[in-house]
Design a protein around this motif. Structure first.
Motif, PDB file in Angstrom:
ATOM      1  N   CYS A 161       0.833  -1.205   0.000  1.00 45.17           N
ATOM      2  CA  CYS A 161       0.000   0.000   0.000  1.00 45.17           C
ATOM      3  C   CYS A 161       0.868   1.256   0.000  1.00 45.17           C
ATOM      4  CB  CYS A 161      -0.935   0.012   1.208  1.00 45.17           C
ATOM      5  SG  CYS A 161      -2.089  -1.387   1.221  1.00 45.17           S
TER       6      CYS A 161
ATOM      7  N   ALA B 187      -8.174   1.773   4.511  1.00 48.04           N
ATOM      8  CA  ALA B 187      -8.070   1.234   3.161  1.00 48.04           C
ATOM      9  C   ALA B 187      -7.168   0.005   3.125  1.00 48.04           C
ATOM     10  CB  ALA B 187      -7.536   2.311   2.215  1.00 48.04           C
TER      11      ALA B 187
ATOM     12  N   LEU C 145      -8.304  -3.767   1.954  1.00 44.04           N
ATOM     13  CA  LEU C 145      -7.638  -4.519   0.887  1.00 44.04           C
ATOM     14  C   LEU C 145      -7.123  -5.861   1.396  1.00 44.04           C
ATOM     15  CD1 LEU C 145      -5.662  -1.712  -0.984  1.00 44.04           C
ATOM     16  CD2 LEU C 145      -7.668  -2.985  -1.808  1.00 44.04           C
TER      17      LEU C 145
ATOM     18  N   ALA D   3      -8.333   3.042  -1.355  1.00 42.55           N
ATOM     19  CA  ALA D   3      -7.973   1.652  -1.669  1.00 42.55           C
ATOM     20  C   ALA D   3      -7.778   1.457  -3.166  1.00 42.55           C
ATOM     21  CB  ALA D   3      -9.055   0.714  -1.144  1.00 42.55           C
TER      22      ALA D   3
END
Length: 494
Positions: A22, A79, A83, A111
């Motif tokens: 991320c 987010a 995920l 996300a």
């Protein structure tokens, strides 16, 4: 929480997923857009506790409430958690929920941008306008709002409620909670700041109810390992203008958050809004009775009133709906301040159905036991609905004194209690139930004066312990009625 549950949990795996895949989605004080999302130590600890597992391998928590002031990285962390949930087994269903469509798309939008910025994620996840899909496993991630209330038929494995405090009513939360019942180890997570305590119905919001539930668990009033709460915020009595308070409430202060932003915001933001958004403190929709921190400042050294001391008991009760309360206040002697404590409180248990009623015989037994323990001058009570009990106890010789909660009685009693708290001429033992009931009180003022009330007419917040304490203190501070002088007669007088 047992440390072993944290060690055997998935927290570090979730953290590794977020840090490996991320990214930061906006240019912020913490770093430019596209840079790796690096979790802080406190976020690692949070994930460790959130994703803890029991000895049998099942997740410890099913419902979680995470409270942080604004700009502490809630959206990015949410987010990442969402995920990660896409890869939590075959056919996973992940949802971001919020009070309106615009809010619902914030976490989902973060996300989606994380997926688009990561070659690994974009290879595994197919992006649509309103959904993310892992084709190989049939897992899907969507955003929902309270505005479009057609959520039946869902079977969520992980749900992220963004800014839970703005939900207009509890319907969406309840639907998602019930829909997850068929899943193994589902998680319903509210990530929010504080706000006003009531929703659009005038009742306690789902967020504030969960917050109060977490407080009761933390105080040991109830036990529920399936519920988790982490809450960062400043004490109610903290000076909202001081940098020390800002740092106390914000775990990312000086890291993800620019201190200069606080210096500017505190000058142009209304106090109530600054306290909710930047310090994560709850506010009432009406004026709170006792100033923040004033009751805590009256905490005395006594943990309980000694046996055989002269006291007054305050009793406020109902058969159902509200709670029933029994409070003791010591009568002041030789200049000592009266001391307030809770004898017992009966509240509807969380798991109780609509047919629950107050255990009347237990209440009567508690009053008798208090009369055996202390030298009870008076049992002060409102006769409404409890006339039979009062008559039974009075017939047993107990000193029942009726105290109807009329303006003529409650206004001066309320004033006396308020002045005693503000002047610190009363002490208490720190019972969390009494503190909670006092915090629920607001002031209603009319031409006859000010008296106590709930924040909303049909609010489920309890204030019975507060009412009992006010009545008992009023009578404890009154001079006792003099004993009647004996009269003697002779036969000649008759």
């Amino acid at each position: 929480m047992p440390a072993a549950d944290v060690r055997r949990g998935d927290g570090e795996d979730v953290a590794d997923f977020i840090e490996s895949l991320c990214t930061v989605t906006k240019d912020t004080f913490a770093g430019p857009s596209g840079s790796p999302l690096t979790l802080r130590g406190w976020q690692h600890d949070l994930l460790g506790h959130l994703f803890a597992r029991r000895k049998d391998g099942r997740r410890r928590h099913r419902v979680a409430l995470i409270g942080e002031p604004r700009k502490n990285g809630k959206s990015g962390l949410g987010a990442g958690i969402a995920l990660d949930g896409l890869f939590d087994g075959m056919g996973a269903e992940v949802y971001s929920c919020a009070g309106d469509k615009e809010q619902a798309r914030i976490v989902f939008g973060d996300a989606r941008r994380m997926v688009e910025a990561s070659p690994d994620l974009s290879a595994a996840i197919k992006c649509y306008k309103d959904a993310l899909e892992v084709v190989d496993t049939g897992s899907v991630y969507r955003c929902l709002s309270a505005e479009a209330f057609t959520k039946e038929g869902l079977s969520p494995t992980r749900v992220l409620f963004d800014e839970l405090h703005v939900q207009p009513n509890p319907d969406l939360w309840n639907v998602m909670a019930l829909a997850a019942g068929a899943r193994l180890d589902p998680m319903l997570i509210g990530i929010t700041t504080a706000g006003v305590k009531s929703d659009s119905t005038g009742k306690d919001s789902i967020c504030y109810r969960l917050f109060q539930y977490g407080q009761r668990l933390a105080a040991g009033e109830e036990v529920d390992p399936s519920f988790f709460m982490a809450w960062w915020g400043a004490p109610d009595d903290a000076d909202h203008r001081r940098p020390e308070t800002w740092q106390m409430a914000n775990p990312a202060y000086g890291d993800l958050i620019d201190p200069e932003d606080f210096e500017a915001a505190v000058k142009r933001t209304p106090e109530a809004e600054f306290r909710t958004k930047r310090l994560n403190q709850w506010v009432n929709t009406a004026e709170t009775w006792l100033p923040a921190g004033s009751w805590d400042a009256c905490r005395g050294e006594l943990d309980a009133i000694s046996d055989h001391v002269e006291v007054c008991l305050g009793f406020d009760g109902s058969f159902n709906g509200d709670s029933t309360a029994l409070v003791v206040v010591s009568c002041p002697v030789d200049g000592e301040a009266p001391h307030v404590d809770v004898v017992e409180a009966w509240e509807r248990p969380a798991e109780a159905g609509p047919g629950w009623t107050v255990p009347i015989l237990d209440v009567e037994a508690a009053i008798r036991a208090a009369c055996r323990r202390w030298d009870v001058r008076e049992i002060v009570c409102d006769p409404y609905r409890w006339g039979r009990t009062y008559q039974v106890l009075e017939d047993e010789g107990l000193p029942i004194v009726e105290f109807p909660q009329s303006p003529a009685r409650m206004i001066p009693a309320t004033t006396r209690f308020y002045e005693a708290v503000m002047n610190r001429t009363v002490t208490h033992s720190g019972d969390p139930r009494l503190a909670r009931h006092l915090a629920n009180c607001v002031v209603r003022t009319d031409s006859r004066g000010s008296r106590l009330s709930k924040d909303a007419k049909h609010s489920p917040r309890k204030i019975d312990l507060a009412i009992s304490a006010v009545m008992a203190l009023e009578r404890a501070c009154q001079e006792p009625e003099p004993e009647p002088e004996p009269q003697f007669f002779s036969w000649a007088d008759l």
